[in-house]
Design an enzyme around this catalytic site. Structure first.
Site, PDB file in Angstrom:
ATOM      1  N   CYS A 176      12.349  44.368  14.054  1.00 54.33           N
ATOM      2  CA  CYS A 176      11.720  43.085  14.367  1.00 54.33           C
ATOM      3  C   CYS A 176      11.988  42.704  15.838  1.00 54.33           C
ATOM      4  CB  CYS A 176      12.198  42.014  13.384  1.00 54.33           C
ATOM      5  SG  CYS A 176      11.136  40.549  13.352  1.00 54.33           S
ATOM      6  N   HIS A 183      11.165  44.455   7.993  1.00 58.17           N
ATOM      7  CA  HIS A 183      12.608  44.371   7.700  1.00 58.17           C
ATOM      8  C   HIS A 183      13.011  45.357   6.602  1.00 58.17           C
ATOM      9  CE1 HIS A 183      13.815  40.892  10.141  1.00 58.17           C
ATOM     10  NE2 HIS A 183      12.569  40.496   9.974  1.00 58.17           N
ATOM     11  N   GLU A 211      15.875  46.075   5.614  1.00 62.71           N
ATOM     12  CA  GLU A 211      17.110  45.695   4.925  1.00 62.71           C
ATOM     13  C   GLU A 211      16.882  44.794   3.717  1.00 62.71           C
ATOM     14  OE1 GLU A 211      16.549  42.620   8.242  1.00 62.71           O
ATOM     15  OE2 GLU A 211      16.010  44.697   7.822  1.00 62.71           O
TER      16      GLU A 211
END
EC number: 6.3.5.2
Length: 525
Positions: free
Chosen positions: A86, A181, A183
């Site tokens: 990002c 993202h 994660e």
């Protein structure tokens, strides 16, 4: 110790994203040690850390605004793989000669990206293949700006209709950027993508396992403590229990625990703590029965913040009194965990020793001149639980719901009295027992009963009686920052309510709290 489990390590630089700790937890789950540091970490600290790979995390700023954060030059001078996520991808693009622009189209939430380029990062990783043979990934986006021109040496790896450069790669230098993202769990293949970067591209070995962490921590404690004696305040909570088990394994009888029974614990909790540690494990535990002292100090006080302070101060008084009876104590052990380290002093120096205020031993170190032992300070909460299991603590203890430091003191609204605490303990016990029976305990993140100091009319046989009101509270949450009330089955609520009212004389009404956080907090006080 055959191998240094910190040797293969990843550095994560934090640009202010709410997800940064999640990246660190994911890397640890893969089995690799990592640390989180602020984006302005000095070049010499980065070189000294000697990471095998670097992850530039997300953040709320815009790369093209003045004074927005940049990755330190050392990141690109070290010759190690770099993954920008990002904002991390955007600052990498900008710093290596690409261009980032603001966009009218914000992408927030689910998106599907098409994998249009070849690269080691995403090879063979996909959620879909469309008719034309294009691989697609389901990902989570959260950005306004986007990379509009690639830096030299990069090619486009993935795109969406509104974000043509959704991922980029330079396989020669092993530099990669993803606009989504990986994660968060919403990115279905996120774990595989991070795993690919950490294990294959950065060449880390998965040495960070519960068994290795225990072995490493035991060796570190022995090296730090030598033959000195260590004091620990044992609360029965997860962190202090794991510290007790770990220290006992490392130094045996050099450890003395003081367990302060404040009269505000759950039903039979004091006896359970003693049975577990003193009887089963053979740990030296001094039990200080201080119920009267706590209740007399709390008498007449109804302000929540003042109640917390009184409980904290009384804890220190009792703990001090017990500690001063002991000879030859050089170390104080604490259950500080990695998120505490990150929050305190922004973890700037990495050496911030912070005493958790809710362990309430703030009064100790100065007078007794004790050195701190913090064997869990590198670990996240989920890792602490795994270590607990590795050390042989029972699953039910390690995965128990959180319990506030002041105990029932903040679950009795207004003034705390022994009568209220006794009623609340029994009601809470019934609620938890029924949740376990119905297989709902581990589906909720926290569940408890709140005592309300108001009386309500009830009917018993032919007579009316005025008795106390309690509220049940159960929530589901991932991080305790936001939580939704648990949608428990009506039959279960009915069973709990029936048992509380019938079995506990003194309670005539049971309510269920249907407030989410925000705006309501999880605890009532």
């Amino acid at each position: 110790m055959a191998h240094d489990i910190h040797a293969h390590r990843i550095l994560i630089l934090d640009f202010g994203s709410q997800y940064t700790q999640l990246i660190a937890r994911r890397v640890r789950e893969i089995g690799v040690y990592c640390e989180l540091h602020p984006w302005d970490m000095s070049d010499e600290d980065i070189r000294a850390f000697a990471p095998r790979g670097i992850i530039l995390a997300g953040g709320p700023e815009s790369v093209h605004e003045a004074n927005s954060p940049r990755a330190p030059q050392a990141v690109f001078d070290l010759n190690v793989p770099v993954l920008g996520i990002c904002y991390g991808m955007q600052t990498m693009a900008e710093q290596l000669g690409g261009k980032v622009e603001g966009s009218d189209l914000r992408e927030f939430g689910y998106a599907r990206v098409d994998v249009v380029g070849k690269s080691q990062l995403l090879a063979g990783i996909e959620d879909h293949v469309d008719a034309d043979g294009v691989f697609g990934l389901d990902v989570w986006m959260s950005h306004g700006d986007k990379v509009t021109r690639l830096p030299e040496g990069f090619h486009i790896l993935a795109s969406t209709p509104s974000c043509p450069i959704a991922a980029m790669s330079d396989d020669t230098r092993h530099y990669y950027g993803v606009q989504f993202h990986p994660e968060v769990t919403h990115t279905k293949q996120g774990g595989r993508i991070l795993s690919r970067f950490v294990l294959e591209i950065s060449g880390c070995e998965a040495l960070w396992t519960p068994a290795n962490i225990v072995e490493d921590a035991v060796a570190a404690v022995r090296a730090q403590v030598g033959d000195a004696n260590v004091l620990l305040g044992l609360s029965g909570g997860v962190d202090s229990s794991v510290v007790a088990a770990l220290l006992h394994k490392a130094i045996g009888d050099q450890l003395t625990c003081v367990f302060v029974d404040n009269g505000l614990l759950r039903l039979h909790e004091g006896d359970q703590v003693m049975a577990m540690f003193a009887e089963n494990m053979g740990v030296k535990v001094i039990r200080a029965n201080a119920e009267e002292q706590f209740l007399s100090n709390l008498a007449g006080e109804s302000d929540p913040e003042k109640k917390r302070k009184i409980i904290g101060r009384t804890f220190i008084d009792v703990f001090d009194a017990e500690a001063s009876k002991l000879d030859n104590i050089q170390f104080l052990a604490q259950g500080t965990i990695y998120p505490d380290v990150i929050e305190s002093a922004g973890a700037k120096s990495g050496k911030a020793h912070v005493i958790k205020s809710h362990h309430n031993v703030g009064g100790l170190p100065e007078e007794m001149n004790l050195k701190l032992v913090e064997p869990l300070r590198e670990l996240f909460k989920d890792e602490v639980r795994k270590i607990g299991l590795e050390l042989g603590l029972p699953y039910d203890m390690v995965y128990r719901h959180p319990f506030p430091g002041p105990g029932l003191g903040v679950r009795i609204l207004g003034e705390v009295k022994k009568e209220y605490a006794d009623l609340l303990r029994r009601a809470d016990h019934i609620f938890i027992e029924e949740l376990r029976k119905a297989d709902w305990y581990h589906k909720t993140s926290q569940a408890f009963v709140v005592f309300q100091p108001v009386k309500s009319v009830g009917v018993v046989g032919d007579g009316r009686r005025y008795a106390w009101v309690v509220a049940l509270r159960a929530v589901e949450t991932v991080d305790f920052m936001t939580a939704r009330w648990a949608h428990l089955p009506y039959e279960l609520l009915e069973t709990v309510s029936g048992r509380i009212i019938n079995e506990i004389e003194g309670i005539s009404r049971v309510t269920y709290d249907v407030s989410s956080k925000p705006p309501a907090t999880i605890e009532w006080e």
